[in-house]
Design a protein around this motif. Structure first.
Motif, PDB file in Angstrom:
ATOM      1  N   ARG A  69       0.828  -1.206   0.000  1.00  0.00           N
ATOM      2  CA  ARG A  69       0.000   0.000   0.000  1.00  0.00           C
ATOM      3  C   ARG A  69       0.859   1.252   0.000  1.00  0.00           C
ATOM      4  NH1 ARG A  69      -3.968  -0.166   4.718  1.00  0.00           N
ATOM      5  NH2 ARG A  69      -4.582   1.836   3.852  1.00  0.00           N
ATOM      6  N   GLU A  70       2.074   1.155   0.551  1.00  0.00           N
ATOM      7  CA  GLU A  70       2.964   2.307   0.559  1.00  0.00           C
ATOM      8  C   GLU A  70       3.424   2.667  -0.847  1.00  0.00           C
ATOM      9  OE1 GLU A  70       6.122   1.682   3.316  1.00  0.00           O
ATOM     10  OE2 GLU A  70       4.761   1.601   5.023  1.00  0.00           O
ATOM     11  N   LEU A  71       3.298   1.746  -1.789  1.00  0.00           N
ATOM     12  CA  LEU A  71       3.646   2.043  -3.171  1.00  0.00           C
ATOM     13  C   LEU A  71       2.651   3.003  -3.814  1.00  0.00           C
ATOM     14  CD1 LEU A  71       4.873  -1.387  -4.520  1.00  0.00           C
ATOM     15  CD2 LEU A  71       6.216   0.628  -3.993  1.00  0.00           C
ATOM     16  N   LEU A  72       1.630   3.383  -3.075  1.00  0.00           N
ATOM     17  CA  LEU A  72       0.648   4.344  -3.564  1.00  0.00           C
ATOM     18  C   LEU A  72       1.304   5.672  -3.915  1.00  0.00           C
ATOM     19  CD1 LEU A  72      -2.401   5.032  -3.896  1.00  0.00           C
ATOM     20  CD2 LEU A  72      -2.347   5.814  -1.539  1.00  0.00           C
ATOM     21  N   TRP A  73       2.415   6.001  -3.258  1.00  0.00           N
ATOM     22  CA  TRP A  73       3.076   7.288  -3.515  1.00  0.00           C
ATOM     23  C   TRP A  73       3.500   7.421  -4.966  1.00  0.00           C
ATOM     24  CZ3 TRP A  73       7.942   8.092  -5.406  1.00  0.00           C
ATOM     25  CH2 TRP A  73       8.789   6.995  -5.453  1.00  0.00           C
ATOM     26  N   ILE A  74       3.749   6.305  -5.642  1.00  0.00           N
ATOM     27  CA  ILE A  74       4.215   6.394  -7.028  1.00  0.00           C
ATOM     28  C   ILE A  74       3.064   6.691  -7.991  1.00  0.00           C
ATOM     29  CG2 ILE A  74       4.014   3.983  -7.782  1.00  0.00           C
ATOM     30  CD1 ILE A  74       6.863   4.273  -8.877  1.00  0.00           C
ATOM     31  N   ARG A  75       1.830   6.400  -7.590  1.00  0.00           N
ATOM     32  CA  ARG A  75       0.685   6.609  -8.486  1.00  0.00           C
ATOM     33  C   ARG A  75       0.145   8.027  -8.445  1.00  0.00           C
ATOM     34  NH1 ARG A  75      -2.384   1.650  -6.412  1.00  0.00           N
ATOM     35  NH2 ARG A  75      -3.663   3.288  -5.544  1.00  0.00           N
ATOM     36  N   CYS A  76       0.266   8.704  -7.314  1.00  0.00           N
ATOM     37  CA  CYS A  76      -0.313  10.041  -7.209  1.00  0.00           C
ATOM     38  C   CYS A  76       0.629  10.951  -6.438  1.00  0.00           C
ATOM     39  CB  CYS A  76      -1.677   9.982  -6.544  1.00  0.00           C
ATOM     40  SG  CYS A  76      -1.716   9.052  -5.026  1.00  0.00           S
ATOM     41  N   GLY A  77       0.384  12.220  -6.547  1.00  0.00           N
ATOM     42  CA  GLY A  77       1.236  13.204  -5.897  1.00  0.00           C
ATOM     43  C   GLY A  77       1.958  14.043  -6.928  1.00  0.00           C
ATOM     44  N   THR A  86      -7.571  10.152  -6.687  1.00  0.00           N
ATOM     45  CA  THR A  86      -8.999   9.882  -6.518  1.00  0.00           C
ATOM     46  C   THR A  86      -9.336   9.944  -5.027  1.00  0.00           C
ATOM     47  OG1 THR A  86      -8.662   7.493  -6.304  1.00  0.00           O
ATOM     48  CG2 THR A  86      -8.977   8.364  -8.545  1.00  0.00           C
ATOM     49  N   PRO A  87     -10.620  10.070  -4.682  1.00  0.00           N
ATOM     50  CA  PRO A  87     -10.974  10.089  -3.254  1.00  0.00           C
ATOM     51  C   PRO A  87     -10.540   8.820  -2.514  1.00  0.00           C
ATOM     52  CG  PRO A  87     -12.820  10.846  -4.578  1.00  0.00           C
ATOM     53  CD  PRO A  87     -11.766  10.386  -5.531  1.00  0.00           C
ATOM     54  N   GLU A  88     -10.591   7.667  -3.191  1.00  0.00           N
ATOM     55  CA  GLU A  88     -10.154   6.417  -2.561  1.00  0.00           C
ATOM     56  C   GLU A  88      -8.660   6.467  -2.264  1.00  0.00           C
ATOM     57  OE1 GLU A  88     -11.762   6.203  -5.689  1.00  0.00           O
ATOM     58  OE2 GLU A  88     -13.748   5.931  -4.819  1.00  0.00           O
ATOM     59  N   GLU A  89      -7.870   7.013  -3.216  1.00  0.00           N
ATOM     60  CA  GLU A  89      -6.431   7.110  -3.010  1.00  0.00           C
ATOM     61  C   GLU A  89      -6.110   8.102  -1.895  1.00  0.00           C
ATOM     62  OE1 GLU A  89      -4.728   6.058  -7.464  1.00  0.00           O
ATOM     63  OE2 GLU A  89      -5.242   8.141  -6.982  1.00  0.00           O
ATOM     64  N   LYS A  90      -6.850   9.207  -1.836  1.00  0.00           N
ATOM     65  CA  LYS A  90      -6.637  10.173  -0.755  1.00  0.00           C
ATOM     66  C   LYS A  90      -6.943   9.555   0.600  1.00  0.00           C
ATOM     67  CE  LYS A  90      -7.487  14.322  -3.490  1.00  0.00           C
ATOM     68  NZ  LYS A  90      -8.390  15.436  -3.740  1.00  0.00           N
ATOM     69  N   MET A 121      -4.137   7.189   1.447  1.00  0.00           N
ATOM     70  CA  MET A 121      -2.938   7.919   1.881  1.00  0.00           C
ATOM     71  C   MET A 121      -3.111   8.428   3.314  1.00  0.00           C
ATOM     72  SD  MET A 121      -1.405   9.956  -1.417  1.00  0.00           S
ATOM     73  CE  MET A 121      -2.848  10.941  -1.752  1.00  0.00           C
ATOM     74  N   ALA A 122      -4.323   8.877   3.663  1.00  0.00           N
ATOM     75  CA  ALA A 122      -4.580   9.338   5.030  1.00  0.00           C
ATOM     76  C   ALA A 122      -4.438   8.174   6.020  1.00  0.00           C
ATOM     77  CB  ALA A 122      -5.972   9.950   5.124  1.00  0.00           C
ATOM     78  N   GLN A 123      -4.929   6.993   5.630  1.00  0.00           N
ATOM     79  CA  GLN A 123      -4.788   5.818   6.493  1.00  0.00           C
ATOM     80  C   GLN A 123      -3.319   5.434   6.671  1.00  0.00           C
ATOM     81  OE1 GLN A 123      -7.139   2.808   4.616  1.00  0.00           O
ATOM     82  NE2 GLN A 123      -9.091   3.632   5.358  1.00  0.00           N
ATOM     83  N   LEU A 124      -2.561   5.522   5.581  1.00  0.00           N
ATOM     84  CA  LEU A 124      -1.133   5.202   5.668  1.00  0.00           C
ATOM     85  C   LEU A 124      -0.403   6.186   6.572  1.00  0.00           C
ATOM     86  CD1 LEU A 124      -0.307   4.230   1.981  1.00  0.00           C
ATOM     87  CD2 LEU A 124      -0.239   2.745   3.972  1.00  0.00           C
ATOM     88  N   GLU A 125      -0.740   7.456   6.479  1.00  0.00           N
ATOM     89  CA  GLU A 125      -0.108   8.462   7.332  1.00  0.00           C
ATOM     90  C   GLU A 125      -0.481   8.224   8.793  1.00  0.00           C
ATOM     91  OE1 GLU A 125       2.231  11.559   8.508  1.00  0.00           O
ATOM     92  OE2 GLU A 125       2.160  10.523   6.581  1.00  0.00           O
ATOM     93  N   GLU A 126      -1.746   7.879   9.036  1.00  0.00           N
ATOM     94  CA  GLU A 126      -2.203   7.561  10.385  1.00  0.00           C
ATOM     95  C   GLU A 126      -1.436   6.361  10.942  1.00  0.00           C
ATOM     96  OE1 GLU A 126      -6.392   5.981  11.721  1.00  0.00           O
ATOM     97  OE2 GLU A 126      -6.573   7.958  10.799  1.00  0.00           O
ATOM     98  N   GLN A 127      -1.259   5.332  10.117  1.00  0.00           N
ATOM     99  CA  GLN A 127      -0.524   4.134  10.509  1.00  0.00           C
ATOM    100  C   GLN A 127       0.938   4.473  10.792  1.00  0.00           C
ATOM    101  OE1 GLN A 127      -1.501   1.005  11.102  1.00  0.00           O
ATOM    102  NE2 GLN A 127       0.593   0.418  11.581  1.00  0.00           N
ATOM    103  N   ARG A 128       1.530   5.355   9.986  1.00  0.00           N
ATOM    104  CA  ARG A 128       2.921   5.746  10.189  1.00  0.00           C
ATOM    105  C   ARG A 128       3.092   6.471  11.520  1.00  0.00           C
ATOM    106  NH1 ARG A 128       6.010   9.780  10.180  1.00  0.00           N
ATOM    107  NH2 ARG A 128       4.402  11.259   9.589  1.00  0.00           N
ATOM    108  N   VAL A 129       2.166   7.391  11.839  1.00  0.00           N
ATOM    109  CA  VAL A 129       2.230   8.128  13.106  1.00  0.00           C
ATOM    110  C   VAL A 129       2.061   7.165  14.279  1.00  0.00           C
ATOM    111  CG1 VAL A 129       1.013   9.842  14.513  1.00  0.00           C
ATOM    112  CG2 VAL A 129       1.481  10.307  12.108  1.00  0.00           C
ATOM    113  N   ARG A 130       1.116   6.241  14.162  1.00  0.00           N
ATOM    114  CA  ARG A 130       0.887   5.258  15.220  1.00  0.00           C
ATOM    115  C   ARG A 130       2.121   4.372  15.411  1.00  0.00           C
ATOM    116  NH1 ARG A 130      -3.195   1.742  13.296  1.00  0.00           N
ATOM    117  NH2 ARG A 130      -4.247   3.652  12.759  1.00  0.00           N
ATOM    118  N   SER A 131       2.726   3.942  14.327  1.00  0.00           N
ATOM    119  CA  SER A 131       3.918   3.091  14.402  1.00  0.00           C
ATOM    120  C   SER A 131       5.074   3.827  15.062  1.00  0.00           C
ATOM    121  CB  SER A 131       4.337   2.627  13.010  1.00  0.00           C
ATOM    122  OG  SER A 131       3.350   1.826  12.432  1.00  0.00           O
TER     123      SER A 131
END
Length: 196
Positions: free
Chosen positions: A12-20, A148-152, A155-165
Motif C-alpha cells: 500500500r505504501e507504493l501508492l506514492w508512485i501513483r499520485c502526488g 482519486t478520493p479512494e487514493e486520498k 494515503m490518510a490511512q497510511l499516514e495515520e498508521q505511520r504516526v501510530r507506528s
C-alpha cells in the motif's frame, strides 16, 4: 514467510508512485528525458537529486514508453541539466532505428540509440524539486493526474498508521532503555562493574 499484514502495508505504501507531485502524463511528442547532475548534492545539485528520487519515478510510472536516462558526474561545479527530447508531431513514433542486419545476428531487437540534440534544456541547478517540476510543466503541455478520493483516503490511512507506528516505536525504545538502566543500577548495587 513475512506476515501478510506487513506485506500488504508495504504494498500500500507504493501508492506514492501513483499520485502526488510528478504524477503527470507527458505529451506524445516527448521521446526521451535525460538528466545530468553531480553524484553528491554539493554545489546546488540537491534539488536535482530529490527530483530524481521523488518525481522521476512518478513520471516514469505514468509514461512507461518514454526512456529516462541519468548521467551523474563528479564535478560539484559541473552542470545540472534536464534535457527533453521531442519528435515532430507528424514524425515517426520510434526515434530509434534498427541496426543493419549484417551488423548483428538479432537485428529485430537491437536498436541504435537516438543521437539527436535535445529540444529543451532546463538549467536545474540550485532549484528545489518542486521548482524543477514547475519548470517542466511550463515547458511542456502536460496533463497532471489528481488523486482519486479512494487514493486520498488510503494515503490518510497510511499516514495515520505511520504516526501510530512511530509512537509505538518510541514507547518500546523507552521501555528497553528503562529496563537497561534498571539492570545497570542492579549491577551497581551488587558491586559489579558496569559497562557503558
Amino acid at each position: 514467510m513475512v506476515n501478510i499484514v506487513k506485506r500488504m502495508r508495504k504494498l500500500r505504501e507504493l501508492l506514492w508512485i501513483r499520485c502526488g507531485p510528478g504524477a503527470l502524463i507527458l505529451p506524445k511528442e516527448v521521446s526521451k528525458i535525460s538528466m545530468e547532475f553531480n553524484h553528491k548534492f554539493n554545489g546546488g545539485h540537491l534539488g536535482a537529486r530529490r527530483f530524481w528520487r521523488t518525481m522521476l519515478p512518478r513520471i516514469k510510472f505514468r509514461n512507461p514508453s518514454v526512456p529516462i536516462t541519468i548521467a551523474r558526474h563528479h564535478d560539484p561545479d559541473g552542470p545540472s541539466l534536464l534535457h527533453i527530447y521531442m519528435r515532430s508531431p507528424n514524425g515517426p513514433l520510434n526515434t530509434q532505428t534498427p541496426a543493419s542486419p549484417s551488423a548483428t545476428p538479432n537485428a529485430q531487437t537491437t536498436l541504435v540509440p537516438d543521437t539527436s540534440a535535445p529540444t529543451h534544456t532546463l538549467n536545474i541547478r540550485s532549484q528545489t524539486e518542486s521548482q524543477i517540476l514547475e519548470q517542466l510543466v511550463k515547458t511542456l503541455d502536460v496533463q497532471q493526474i489528481e488523486a482519486t478520493p479512494e487514493e486520498k483516503e488510503e494515503m490518510a490511512q497510511l499516514e495515520e498508521q505511520r504516526v501510530r507506528s512511530e509512537r509505538v516505536r518510541a514507547q518500546v525504545r523507552e521501555h528497553f532503555l528503562a529496563q537497561r538502566r534498571e539492570e545497570q543500577l542492579l549491577k551497581l548495587a551488587r558491586g559489579e562493574k558496569v559497562t557503558v
